[in-house]
Design a protein around this motif. Sequence first.
Motif, PDB file in Angstrom:
ATOM      1  N   ARG A 165      -5.670  -0.053   0.556  1.00  0.00           N
ATOM      2  CA  ARG A 165      -5.721   1.409   0.479  1.00  0.00           C
ATOM      3  C   ARG A 165      -6.514   1.947   1.666  1.00  0.00           C
ATOM      4  NH1 ARG A 165      -7.571   2.531  -5.797  1.00  0.00           N
ATOM      5  NH2 ARG A 165      -6.035   1.162  -6.819  1.00  0.00           N
ATOM      6  N   ARG A 176      -0.330   2.658   1.578  1.00  0.00           N
ATOM      7  CA  ARG A 176      -1.137   3.600   0.783  1.00  0.00           C
ATOM      8  C   ARG A 176      -2.194   4.222   1.682  1.00  0.00           C
ATOM      9  NH1 ARG A 176      -2.924  -0.163  -4.106  1.00  0.00           N
ATOM     10  NH2 ARG A 176      -3.053  -1.664  -2.397  1.00  0.00           N
ATOM     11  N   ASP A 199      -4.831  -6.287   0.383  1.00  0.00           N
ATOM     12  CA  ASP A 199      -4.784  -6.236  -1.073  1.00  0.00           C
ATOM     13  C   ASP A 199      -4.867  -7.656  -1.591  1.00  0.00           C
ATOM     14  OD1 ASP A 199      -4.260  -5.968  -3.745  1.00  0.00           O
ATOM     15  OD2 ASP A 199      -2.685  -4.478  -3.479  1.00  0.00           O
TER      16      ASP A 199
END
Length: 302
Positions: free
Chosen positions: A100, A129, A288
Motif C-alpha cells: 500500500r 494500491r 505485500d
Amino acid sequence: MNPVPITLSPAGPAGPVRSARRARRRRYLLCPPEHFAVTYAINPWMDPDRPVDRAAALRQWRELAAVLRGLGHRVDLLGPEPGLPDMVFTANGATVVAGRVLVARFRHPQRAGESAAHRRWFAAARFGRVSTAAEVNEGEGDLLVAGRRILAASGFRTTPAAHREAEQVLGLPVVSLELTDPRYYHLDTALAVLDDSRVMYHPEAFAPPTRRLLRRLYPDAILADPADAAAFGLNAISDGRHVVLPAAARGLAEQVRAAGFVPVPVALPELLKAGGGPKCCVLELRSDERGGRVDGGAPRVA
C-alpha cells in the motif's frame, strides 16, 4: 520476505564486525541528484549562499547506492526532474507498507511537484494500491515503520491529522510523536528504526511527553548525543543487521556496534547542505508479505 544472511562485514575503527543479527533483503527507491542545488531555505541547514558541488553530490550518492547493493538490497531508480532539486530525498515522497502506497503532500510549495513524480513512478511500477495524502505528510521523513506500528511525527512538516490518515490507508496503528527542535524537522533526522523492536534517537529533539513515551516503548533504545545528532547520525538505514549511517557520527557507530549491529559508515557532506543524509535518500518499498505481488517496472540503478 525471509531473513537472508548477508556476508559483507564492514570494518570500523575496531576492525571487522561480527554480529549474530540477521539482515532482511530490502527494496529501495533512490533518485540521482542530477539537479541537486540549494536555491531556497526551508530548514535550518539550507543556505542558498553556500556553494554546492553537484558533481561531488552525485559521486557521494553513487557510493551510497553501491553500499546498498553491496549489502544485497535491490535499488530502483526514480528519474530526476528539472526544477525539483530535492528529489534526491526520496524518503519524503511516500510511505509504503505491505504494497500500500501513501504518496506525500508536501508542506512547502518548492517541493510540491515531487508528489506527482512519485505517483507516476508507482503507476509505472504497477503498484496497485496507491493513495495521495489529503493531509500534509512528508512520507518516510515523518512516518517510520517500526514492526507492527508506525512512529509518526508532527511539529514542523507532517500534521497530526495526517497520522490518522496514515493509519487508515496503511493499515498499521500510529504512535504520534512531537518534534520541537527545528534542526530536526523530520522524524528521520531525530530517530532511526534499527529492527522491529529497537530504535535509536536524540531525546532533545522531542517534546517532554514524547520523551516519556519513547522511554516506555523502547527502554533499551540507543540514545544519540548532541554531536552525533548534529552530524545527522540518526538519519540511518537499517536492514536489521547493517546500519548505514554518516561517517561523522563515530560515537553513535560505536554504540550501534556494541548493541550487536554492524555500522556501515558513508559520507554525504554535499547532501547535508540541504539537510539530508543516507535515510533521506532512500524510500523503502515494502511488498505485500501476505502474498500480494508488487512488480517493479522501473530500472535498477546501474
